[in-house]
Design an enzyme around this catalytic site. Structure first.
Site, PDB file in Angstrom:
ATOM      1  N   GLY A 246       8.264   3.595   2.886  1.00  0.00           N
ATOM      2  CA  GLY A 246       9.171   4.720   2.972  1.00  0.00           C
ATOM      3  C   GLY A 246      10.378   4.316   3.770  1.00  0.00           C
ATOM      4  N   GLY A 247      10.986   5.290   4.419  1.00  0.00           N
ATOM      5  CA  GLY A 247      12.210   5.030   5.174  1.00  0.00           C
ATOM      6  C   GLY A 247      11.998   4.018   6.275  1.00  0.00           C
TER       7      GLY A 247
ATOM      8  N   GLY B  66       9.611   1.556   6.694  1.00  0.00           N
ATOM      9  CA  GLY B  66       9.188   0.198   6.430  1.00  0.00           C
ATOM     10  C   GLY B  66       8.159   0.158   5.320  1.00  0.00           C
ATOM     11  N   THR B  67       7.481  -0.973   5.194  1.00  0.00           N
ATOM     12  CA  THR B  67       6.527  -1.157   4.115  1.00  0.00           C
ATOM     13  C   THR B  67       5.165  -1.519   4.711  1.00  0.00           C
ATOM     14  OG1 THR B  67       8.386  -2.112   2.963  1.00  0.00           O
ATOM     15  CG2 THR B  67       6.267  -2.284   1.890  1.00  0.00           C
ATOM     16  N   VAL B  68       4.093  -1.002   4.096  1.00  0.00           N
ATOM     17  CA  VAL B  68       2.754  -1.326   4.560  1.00  0.00           C
ATOM     18  C   VAL B  68       2.066  -2.186   3.504  1.00  0.00           C
ATOM     19  CG1 VAL B  68       0.552  -0.424   5.346  1.00  0.00           C
ATOM     20  CG2 VAL B  68       2.645   0.835   5.811  1.00  0.00           C
TER      21      VAL B  68
ATOM     22  N   LEU C  59       0.833  -1.205   0.000  1.00  0.00           N
ATOM     23  CA  LEU C  59       0.000   0.000   0.000  1.00  0.00           C
ATOM     24  C   LEU C  59       0.864   1.250   0.000  1.00  0.00           C
ATOM     25  CD1 LEU C  59      -2.578  -0.965   2.741  1.00  0.00           C
ATOM     26  CD2 LEU C  59      -3.018  -0.768   0.298  1.00  0.00           C
ATOM     27  N   GLY C  60       2.020   1.155   0.614  1.00  0.00           N
ATOM     28  CA  GLY C  60       2.901   2.315   0.695  1.00  0.00           C
ATOM     29  C   GLY C  60       4.143   1.905   1.430  1.00  0.00           C
TER      30      GLY C  60
ATOM     31  N   ASP D 295       5.272  12.540  13.887  1.00  0.00           N
ATOM     32  CA  ASP D 295       5.426  12.624  12.437  1.00  0.00           C
ATOM     33  C   ASP D 295       4.077  13.000  11.798  1.00  0.00           C
ATOM     34  OD1 ASP D 295       6.640  12.585   9.994  1.00  0.00           O
ATOM     35  OD2 ASP D 295       6.806  10.409   9.853  1.00  0.00           O
TER      36      ASP D 295
ATOM     37  N   LYS E   7       1.971  -3.390   8.850  1.00  0.00           N
ATOM     38  CA  LYS E   7       3.192  -2.600   8.716  1.00  0.00           C
ATOM     39  C   LYS E   7       4.400  -3.442   9.112  1.00  0.00           C
ATOM     40  CE  LYS E   7       5.469   1.585  10.160  1.00  0.00           C
ATOM     41  NZ  LYS E   7       5.392   2.851  10.832  1.00  0.00           N
TER      42      LYS E   7
END
Ligand SMILES: *[C@@H]1O[C@H](CO)[C@@H](O)[C@H](O)[C@H]1NC(C)=O
Ligand SMILES: *[C@@H]1O[C@H](CO)[C@@H](O)[C@H](O)[C@H]1NC(C)=O
Ligand SMILES: *[C@@H]1O[C@H](CO)[C@@H](O)[C@H](O)[C@H]1NC(C)=O
Ligand SMILES: *[C@@H]1O[C@H](CO)[C@@H](O)[C@H](O)[C@H]1NC(C)=O
Ligand SMILES: *[C@@H]1O[C@H](CO)[C@@H](O)[C@H](O)[C@H]1NC(C)=O
Ligand SMILES: *[C@@H]1O[C@H](CO)[C@@H](O)[C@H](O)[C@H]1NC(C)=O
Ligand SMILES: *[C@@H]1O[C@H](CO)[C@@H](O)[C@H](O)[C@H]1NC(C)=O
Ligand SMILES: *[C@@H]1O[C@H](CO)[C@@H](O)[C@H](O)[C@H]1NC(C)=O
Ligand SMILES: *[C@@H]1O[C@H](CO)[C@@H](O)[C@H](O)[C@H]1NC(C)=O
Ligand SMILES: *[C@@H]1O[C@H](CO)[C@@H](O)[C@H](O)[C@H]1NC(C)=O
Ligand SMILES: *[C@@H]1O[C@H](CO)[C@@H](O)[C@H](O)[C@H]1NC(C)=O
Ligand SMILES: *[C@@H]1O[C@H](CO)[C@@H](O)[C@H](O)[C@H]1NC(C)=O
Length: 760
Positions: free
Chosen positions: A447-448, A450-452, A444-445, A563, A466
């Site tokens: 970044g720095g 981890g991955t979802v 789904l998305g 964040d 996640k």
């Protein structure tokens, strides 16, 4: 405990002994079958060898294959007959060692010859220098070696600081009879040590020592700085020209090398030029001069200069004395576990596991008797079965170990004690099944951090899973505790944490699945913007603000998001906001020494005060939320491009626009609208307060939420402008968090609106 209990336990030592036997049987078979797997030693696409010499990174053939500093790029030259050898300019490399940080090269031998009247008839003296290169002559392995029977030769050396030294070595012998083959004994040859850190040397012969006594049997003298172990004296070196003829008149010599001329601490500051790239590597200062070197961390081996160079050592299959285990060995990253089989006791890393045989009951002794009398084939069959079970148990043990390390027990106890808590501890298999083995299509998305992944649970429920990158050890231990706190968060505008999985190296989190993308996509995805009204924007802002206020005030200990950004605000099908990623937030330090040491957050949203004090506060979230408000107002990203390449920070553009009274230029054309200008102005003013440099001057999240609530009501019913207090009285509790009444929230608002309509 009665007889029966003892009987059952008594069977265990037998199983333990059997498993030990099987274990050794199988490792013996395995050792024969397993061949060493080749590990990476060069950059991708680069040759691993030149001729017979392996070239490990940071060395390489050509500048693209080697570490970007002088002296590491070798060339692979054809020396005739298609024989290739590595050279640095004209110095041939014989081999390179990463572990010892040494290289062997060929060094030219200097010589001088005389004729019958002692006149020098031919000579050749060499120098060798590595000025500006990462090499120095090893002082422990090399010796200045002189061969001759009437010879004095000088060595002159320099270190990196160009401070020089001179030394010499003399050898005199009257007849060839006294010479003996073997190590340099002082007759016919002499050797002298060199100081540390020399990277330049040259050679000179003294003309007074011109073989006048010995010309008949010794016409030539030789001198070279060479590997002391290589040199073995031979009488032929005196009487013939053999020394000049082997290896083209060259002798092997040992160089020490290092990276750069800085210490580890200095080199680590510049991450682009730091050489210890492997995740599991350590840096140490060279002890032979300036510069540093890299090593794989304990439990890892390989090439520390490459990103994936250091690999876990499988201590269990190695059977190495350094990794003793007289029990059941289980390999884990960076280490190994050594446990006694059930029913035995002892310290298997230093000693043995001893079955408690005295407790054996007669029936077990009988079983042992039967088993030992059956054939070896039967035993092997049993072993296969047992070992399969053992493999399964080994996996289970690894999982249990992770579960324990991540504080899983504490979490389970908490869940038990708080009955009705809708929080689940998932198994690794459940999550693998839900995500189709973490299929790329399910991402789904990311970044720095981890991955979802999108996951479908067995009951057809969609969830977001996640999978973080590595977290540090402290976080690991605290993980269970943090889960206990996060699991109790329950607010309609906060993404619900449904559970977690602890039996993997890095724990995974399972969240409620929110279907309609993020606020970031809503604002910045051009295809979608057209029909989003100011009302919707206000509603989303209000809901996000309430969620953050809830995190700040209602949870104990307070939870800081850390964040806040538009891409962390998710939207459901009705454009209701749901704040996500709060699981990554840090808790307020419990005492003053416990400051946050790690900067987290996203560029463009970062609280300037946090950057200075390194202390995350609730006002840091307020600042970031201010930036989200700006995105809603202006339709621009937190860091946006203006004109060709000019990067601008939205918050500073906005603050200067406010100061110069030209806010209109910055506003999103979709929401610019005469009748809304008053509301827009107030939102802008609220954002300005949130962006105050001093955290103290910013409003609290609760105040922001209240303000937005007031603006929203005013936007719907401008005539109530001055009566907002009245409404609040009407409603009883204006902004209390009635989170368990998810359905009640909107109906109360509708009711309020209706009441007012009627009152009109
Ligand atoms: C490489 O090693 C083999 C066997 O030791 C030897 O025959 C061959 O000459 C060597 N080649 C070079 C280029 O040194
Ligand atoms: C090897 O090749 C490189 C580049 O082609 C050259 O600079 C160097 O002088 C050569 N060395 C020898 C010994 O031929
Ligand atoms: C390098 O060569 C020397 C002598 O040939 C040998 O003793 C040494 O083990 C070699 N080192 C490596 C790393 O191959
Ligand atoms: C030795 O060399 C010198 C200088 O080259 C020369 O003058 C002399 O004649 C030579 N002596 C012999 C014996 O060759
Ligand atoms: C050789 O050395 C001797 C003394 O060792 C000296 O008398 C003589 O002149 C030298 N010969 C030459 C040619 O330099
Ligand atoms: C070179 O000089 C610097 C500063 O003068 C000194 O710290 C360093 O130890 C010297 N290095 C050597 C190898 O002598
Ligand atoms: C070598 O012999 C000469 C005379 O033959 C003598 O003068 C000299 O002392 C001897 N040197 C050594 C080192 O024995
Ligand atoms: C040593 O070898 C080189 C060529 O390999 C030759 O030119 C030179 O004359 C030789 N010197 C001696 C002392 O043999
Ligand atoms: C870091 O290293 C790179 C590559 O060597 C260099 O270009 C850059 O100037 C260095 N930066 C600093 C701050 O020293
Ligand atoms: C490297 O040397 C510096 C200065 O001598 C020292 O402060 C530092 O602790 C050393 N680092 C390591 C990793 O040994
Ligand atoms: C430096 O020299 C010491 C001996 O003086 C040696 O044991 C060591 O391996 C050398 N290399 C490094 C990288 O320190
Ligand atoms: C191993 O056991 C012996 C005595 O049984 C003890 O002296 C020694 O310290 C132990 N070693 C380790 C590494 O535990």
């Amino acid at each position: 405990m009665g007889e029966a209990g003892r009987g059952v336990r008594g069977a265990n030592p037998f199983m333990g002994a059997l498993m030990l036997l099987c274990h050794s049987l199988f490792t013996a078979v395995l050792l024969i079958a397993v061949t060493a797997s080749a590990s990476v030693n060069t950059l991708p696409g680069c040759p691993a060898t030149c001729g017979n010499v392996t070239i490990p990174y940071p060395f390489g053939i050509g500048p693209d294959c080697s570490f970007p500093a002088p002296g590491f790029a070798l060339s692979c030259n054809d020396t005739g007959n298609r024989v290739h050898k590595p050279f640095l300019v004209n110095v041939e490399f014989i081999n390179i060692s990463l572990l010892q940080a040494q290289a062997r090269i060929y060094n030219q031998i200097s010589w001088q010859c005389y004729n019958a009247t002692y006149a020098k008839v031919s000579s050749s003296t060499w120098r060798l220098q590595f000025i500006g290169k990462p090499y120095r002559f090893s002082d422990t392995d090399n010796k200045f070696t002189v061969v001759g029977c009437d010879t004095l030769a000088y060595i002159r050396g320099q270190n990196q600081n160009e401070s020089s030294y001179t030394s010499g070595c003399v050898s005199i012998c009257n007849s060839s009879d006294s010479l003996t083959n073997g190590p340099c004994s002082g007759i016919g040859c002499c050797q002298t040590s060199i100081p540390k850190g020399i990277n330049y040397y040259d050679v000179g012969f003294d003309d007074e020592f011109n073989n006048s006594w010995v010309w008949e049997f010794n016409p030539c003298s030789y001198a070279v700085l060479a590997d002391a172990d290589w040199f073995k004296f031979s009488t032929a070196y005196i009487t013939t020209r053999e020394l000049n003829e082997t290896n083209g008149g060259r002798a092997p010599m040992v160089l020490d090398w290092a990276i750069g001329d800085e210490t580890c601490e200095v080199a680590q500051r510049n991450t682009t030029s730091y050489a210890c790239l492997s995740k599991h590597s350590d840096c140490f200062n060279s002890s032979n001069g300036s510069g540093y070197l890299c090593n794989c961390s304990r439990g890892y081996e390989g090439n520390p200069y490459l990103a994936d160079g250091c690999q876990d050592i499988d201590e269990c299959t190695l059977k190495d004395d350094r990794y003793p285990c007289n029990g059941i060995c289980t390999n884990v990253p960076g280490d190994y576990l050594c446990t006694c089989p059930t029913g035995t006791k002892g310290d298997p890393k230093n000693g043995t596991c001893n079955p408690v045989l005295s407790n054996l009951s007669t029936s077990v002794k009988l079983v042992i008797g039967i088993v030992t009398s059956t054939s070896f084939a039967l035993l092997l069959l049993l072993c296969i079965v047992v070992s399969m079970a053992r493999e399964r148990r080994k996996l289970i043990r690894i999982k249990e170990e992770y579960f324990r390390r991540h504080g899983g027990r504490l979490l389970l106890e908490e869940i038990k004690s708080k009955q009705g808590l809708a929080f689940k501890v998932f198994t690794k298999e459940e999550l693998e099944q839900a995500t189709n083995n973490f299929d790329k299509n399910r991402i789904l998305g990311g970044g720095g951090h981890g991955t979802v992944y999108k996951g479908i649970l067995n009951d057809n429920h969609a969830v977001a899973i996640k999978k973080s990158k590595l977290i540090d050890d402290h976080q690991k231990k605290e993980f269970g505790k943090e889960m206990v706190i996060l699991s109790q968060i329950n607010h309609r505008n906060v993404v619900k944490l449904l559970g977690c999985c602890l039996e993997v190296e890095v724990p995974m989190l399972v969240y409620e699945f929110v279907s309609n993308g993020t606020l970031f996509q809503l604002i910045h995805d051009r295809k979608r913007t057209s029909h989003i009204s100011l009302d919707t924007h206000l509603e989303i802002a209000l809901q996000s603000a309430e969620a953050l206020a809830y995190l700040h005030s209602s949870a104990s200990p307070p939870i800081l998001h850390g964040d806040v950004k538009s891409s962390n605000i998710l939207l459901d099908d009705n454009y209701h906001a749901k704040v996500s990623d709060f699981g990554a937030s840090m808790f307020v330090p419990k005492d003053e020494t416990q400051f946050a040491t790690l900067v987290q957050g996203t560029c463009g949203y970062l609280d300037p005060e946090y950057l200075q004090t390194c202390q995350l506060t609730d006002k840091s979230d307020v600042y970031s939320f201010g930036v989200v408000l700006l995105e809603l107002l202006t339709g621009r990203k937190a860091i946006y491009f203006e004109g060709s390449d000019e990067q601008k920070s939205l918050s500073s553009s906005f603050l200067s626009a406010m100061k110069e009274d030209r806010l209109l230029q910055l506003l999103d054309s979709h929401i610019k609208n005469e009748e809304d200008m008053e509301v827009i102005g107030e939102i802008a003013e609220l954002a300005r307060q949130c962006l105050n440099v001093r955290g103290e001057d910013r409003p609290s999240m609760k105040e922001v939420a209240d303000d937005l609530d007031r603006l929203r009501k005013f936007k719907r019913h401008p005539f109530l402008q001055h009566n907002s207090e009245e409404i609040e009285n009407l409603l009883g509790q204006p902004s209390s968090y009635t989170e368990n009444e998810i359905s009640g929230y909107y109906s109360i608002e509708t009711k309020a609106a209706l009441d007012i309509e009627c009152g009109r």
